[in-house]
Design a protein around this motif. Sequence first.
Motif, PDB file in Angstrom:
ATOM      1  N   ARG A  34       0.815  -1.222   0.000  1.00  0.00           N
ATOM      2  CA  ARG A  34       0.000   0.000   0.000  1.00  0.00           C
ATOM      3  C   ARG A  34       0.847   1.271   0.000  1.00  0.00           C
ATOM      4  O   ARG A  34       0.338   2.362  -0.262  1.00  0.00           O
ATOM      5  CB  ARG A  34      -0.901   0.030   1.234  1.00  0.00           C
ATOM      6  CG  ARG A  34      -2.107  -0.861   1.168  1.00  0.00           C
ATOM      7  CD  ARG A  34      -3.109  -0.522   2.277  1.00  0.00           C
ATOM      8  NE  ARG A  34      -2.496  -0.251   3.566  1.00  0.00           N
ATOM      9  CZ  ARG A  34      -2.314  -1.151   4.547  1.00  0.00           C
ATOM     10  NH1 ARG A  34      -2.687  -2.400   4.361  1.00  0.00           N
ATOM     11  NH2 ARG A  34      -1.761  -0.807   5.678  1.00  0.00           N
ATOM     12  N   ALA A  35       2.102   1.171   0.309  1.00  0.00           N
ATOM     13  CA  ALA A  35       2.963   2.345   0.458  1.00  0.00           C
ATOM     14  C   ALA A  35       3.136   3.068  -0.870  1.00  0.00           C
ATOM     15  O   ALA A  35       3.168   2.469  -1.940  1.00  0.00           O
ATOM     16  CB  ALA A  35       4.321   1.923   0.999  1.00  0.00           C
ATOM     17  N   LYS A  36       3.243   4.411  -0.790  1.00  0.00           N
ATOM     18  CA  LYS A  36       3.464   5.245  -1.974  1.00  0.00           C
ATOM     19  C   LYS A  36       4.744   6.044  -1.761  1.00  0.00           C
ATOM     20  O   LYS A  36       5.090   6.395  -0.637  1.00  0.00           O
ATOM     21  CB  LYS A  36       2.290   6.194  -2.184  1.00  0.00           C
ATOM     22  CG  LYS A  36       1.009   5.480  -2.547  1.00  0.00           C
ATOM     23  CD  LYS A  36      -0.088   6.464  -2.812  1.00  0.00           C
ATOM     24  CE  LYS A  36      -1.356   5.702  -3.174  1.00  0.00           C
ATOM     25  NZ  LYS A  36      -2.476   6.592  -3.381  1.00  0.00           N
ATOM     26  N   PRO A  37       5.429   6.386  -2.844  1.00  0.00           N
ATOM     27  CA  PRO A  37       6.655   7.183  -2.700  1.00  0.00           C
ATOM     28  C   PRO A  37       6.360   8.583  -2.175  1.00  0.00           C
ATOM     29  O   PRO A  37       5.287   9.142  -2.410  1.00  0.00           O
ATOM     30  CB  PRO A  37       7.212   7.261  -4.117  1.00  0.00           C
ATOM     31  CG  PRO A  37       6.446   6.298  -4.932  1.00  0.00           C
ATOM     32  CD  PRO A  37       5.189   5.986  -4.215  1.00  0.00           C
ATOM     33  N   PHE A  38       7.319   9.142  -1.478  1.00  0.00           N
ATOM     34  CA  PHE A  38       7.214  10.500  -0.935  1.00  0.00           C
ATOM     35  C   PHE A  38       6.876  11.492  -2.037  1.00  0.00           C
ATOM     36  O   PHE A  38       6.065  12.399  -1.837  1.00  0.00           O
ATOM     37  CB  PHE A  38       8.544  10.871  -0.264  1.00  0.00           C
ATOM     38  CG  PHE A  38       8.585  12.246   0.310  1.00  0.00           C
ATOM     39  CD1 PHE A  38       8.029  12.507   1.548  1.00  0.00           C
ATOM     40  CD2 PHE A  38       9.199  13.285  -0.383  1.00  0.00           C
ATOM     41  CE1 PHE A  38       8.067  13.783   2.085  1.00  0.00           C
ATOM     42  CE2 PHE A  38       9.243  14.558   0.148  1.00  0.00           C
ATOM     43  CZ  PHE A  38       8.676  14.811   1.387  1.00  0.00           C
ATOM     44  N   SER A  39       7.485  11.320  -3.215  1.00  0.00           N
ATOM     45  CA  SER A  39       7.266  12.264  -4.316  1.00  0.00           C
ATOM     46  C   SER A  39       5.820  12.271  -4.793  1.00  0.00           C
ATOM     47  O   SER A  39       5.341  13.283  -5.287  1.00  0.00           O
ATOM     48  CB  SER A  39       8.194  11.947  -5.485  1.00  0.00           C
ATOM     49  OG  SER A  39       7.990  10.625  -5.925  1.00  0.00           O
ATOM     50  N   GLU A  40       5.112  11.158  -4.645  1.00  0.00           N
ATOM     51  CA  GLU A  40       3.694  11.118  -5.024  1.00  0.00           C
ATOM     52  C   GLU A  40       2.818  11.768  -3.964  1.00  0.00           C
ATOM     53  O   GLU A  40       1.843  12.444  -4.286  1.00  0.00           O
ATOM     54  CB  GLU A  40       3.233   9.670  -5.214  1.00  0.00           C
ATOM     55  CG  GLU A  40       3.534   9.082  -6.561  1.00  0.00           C
ATOM     56  CD  GLU A  40       2.950   7.675  -6.700  1.00  0.00           C
ATOM     57  OE1 GLU A  40       1.881   7.401  -6.106  1.00  0.00           O
ATOM     58  OE2 GLU A  40       3.590   6.876  -7.393  1.00  0.00           O
ATOM     59  N   LEU A  41       3.149  11.546  -2.713  1.00  0.00           N
ATOM     60  CA  LEU A  41       2.323  12.078  -1.628  1.00  0.00           C
ATOM     61  C   LEU A  41       2.515  13.577  -1.426  1.00  0.00           C
ATOM     62  O   LEU A  41       1.565  14.294  -1.136  1.00  0.00           O
ATOM     63  CB  LEU A  41       2.642  11.347  -0.321  1.00  0.00           C
ATOM     64  CG  LEU A  41       2.269   9.870  -0.294  1.00  0.00           C
ATOM     65  CD1 LEU A  41       2.766   9.221   0.982  1.00  0.00           C
ATOM     66  CD2 LEU A  41       0.757   9.711  -0.409  1.00  0.00           C
ATOM     67  N   PHE A  42       3.727  14.059  -1.563  1.00  0.00           N
ATOM     68  CA  PHE A  42       4.042  15.468  -1.329  1.00  0.00           C
ATOM     69  C   PHE A  42       4.876  16.020  -2.484  1.00  0.00           C
ATOM     70  O   PHE A  42       6.072  16.295  -2.330  1.00  0.00           O
ATOM     71  CB  PHE A  42       4.814  15.630  -0.015  1.00  0.00           C
ATOM     72  CG  PHE A  42       4.118  15.048   1.172  1.00  0.00           C
ATOM     73  CD1 PHE A  42       3.057  15.706   1.772  1.00  0.00           C
ATOM     74  CD2 PHE A  42       4.516  13.825   1.694  1.00  0.00           C
ATOM     75  CE1 PHE A  42       2.410  15.167   2.872  1.00  0.00           C
ATOM     76  CE2 PHE A  42       3.885  13.270   2.794  1.00  0.00           C
ATOM     77  CZ  PHE A  42       2.825  13.944   3.382  1.00  0.00           C
ATOM     78  N   PRO A  43       4.279  16.220  -3.678  1.00  0.00           N
ATOM     79  CA  PRO A  43       5.080  16.629  -4.840  1.00  0.00           C
ATOM     80  C   PRO A  43       5.762  17.995  -4.683  1.00  0.00           C
ATOM     81  O   PRO A  43       6.903  18.166  -5.103  1.00  0.00           O
ATOM     82  CB  PRO A  43       4.073  16.641  -5.985  1.00  0.00           C
ATOM     83  CG  PRO A  43       2.736  16.584  -5.366  1.00  0.00           C
ATOM     84  CD  PRO A  43       2.882  16.018  -4.000  1.00  0.00           C
ATOM     85  N   GLU A  44       5.076  18.955  -4.048  1.00  0.00           N
ATOM     86  CA  GLU A  44       5.689  20.291  -3.888  1.00  0.00           C
ATOM     87  C   GLU A  44       6.896  20.225  -2.957  1.00  0.00           C
ATOM     88  O   GLU A  44       7.948  20.803  -3.235  1.00  0.00           O
ATOM     89  CB  GLU A  44       4.663  21.300  -3.334  1.00  0.00           C
ATOM     90  CG  GLU A  44       3.471  21.527  -4.218  1.00  0.00           C
ATOM     91  CD  GLU A  44       2.367  20.501  -3.965  1.00  0.00           C
ATOM     92  OE1 GLU A  44       2.394  19.803  -2.930  1.00  0.00           O
ATOM     93  OE2 GLU A  44       1.492  20.385  -4.840  1.00  0.00           O
ATOM     94  N   MET A  45       6.732  19.504  -1.852  1.00  0.00           N
ATOM     95  CA  MET A  45       7.829  19.369  -0.901  1.00  0.00           C
ATOM     96  C   MET A  45       9.007  18.625  -1.537  1.00  0.00           C
ATOM     97  O   MET A  45      10.164  18.995  -1.341  1.00  0.00           O
ATOM     98  CB  MET A  45       7.329  18.607   0.336  1.00  0.00           C
ATOM     99  CG  MET A  45       7.941  19.087   1.620  1.00  0.00           C
ATOM    100  SD  MET A  45       7.460  18.101   3.041  1.00  0.00           S
ATOM    101  CE  MET A  45       5.817  18.681   3.359  1.00  0.00           C
ATOM    102  N   HIS A  46       8.698  17.601  -2.317  1.00  0.00           N
ATOM    103  CA  HIS A  46       9.739  16.815  -2.984  1.00  0.00           C
ATOM    104  C   HIS A  46      10.519  17.687  -3.966  1.00  0.00           C
ATOM    105  O   HIS A  46      11.749  17.638  -4.009  1.00  0.00           O
ATOM    106  CB  HIS A  46       9.110  15.617  -3.705  1.00  0.00           C
ATOM    107  CG  HIS A  46      10.101  14.795  -4.452  1.00  0.00           C
ATOM    108  ND1 HIS A  46      10.295  14.915  -5.798  1.00  0.00           N
ATOM    109  CD2 HIS A  46      10.974  13.844  -4.026  1.00  0.00           C
ATOM    110  CE1 HIS A  46      11.241  14.073  -6.176  1.00  0.00           C
ATOM    111  NE2 HIS A  46      11.660  13.410  -5.122  1.00  0.00           N
TER     112      HIS A  46
END
Length: 99
Positions: A34-46
């Motif tokens: 179920r895990a998603k990459p950080f870049s998908e969850l928080f694109p602006e922060m990434h």
Amino acid sequence: MPKAKTSRTKPGYTKADMGAVSDNPEWTKEDFARAKPFSELFPEMHANIKRSRGRPKVDKPKEAVTLRLSPDVVEKFKTAAGDEWRARMANALERAKVR
């Protein structure tokens, strides 16, 4: 008076101890699925983190070289320029007419 016996082994915790106090349980295969990459969850922060890492690229980066000089030459630059003697030496080499 006899000396008290001391244990030479390190005090440790069992898995049960860790499980009892842990509020961060181990992930299961389903959790990882179920895990998603950080870049998908928080694109602006990434994008902000990715953009701000490291030094900016330069067109002509300086090149590290090894050069053996006489102690007298090095001492003259050190006394004349103090902490900035390397920069002063680099400037002198740039101004030199080399063919």
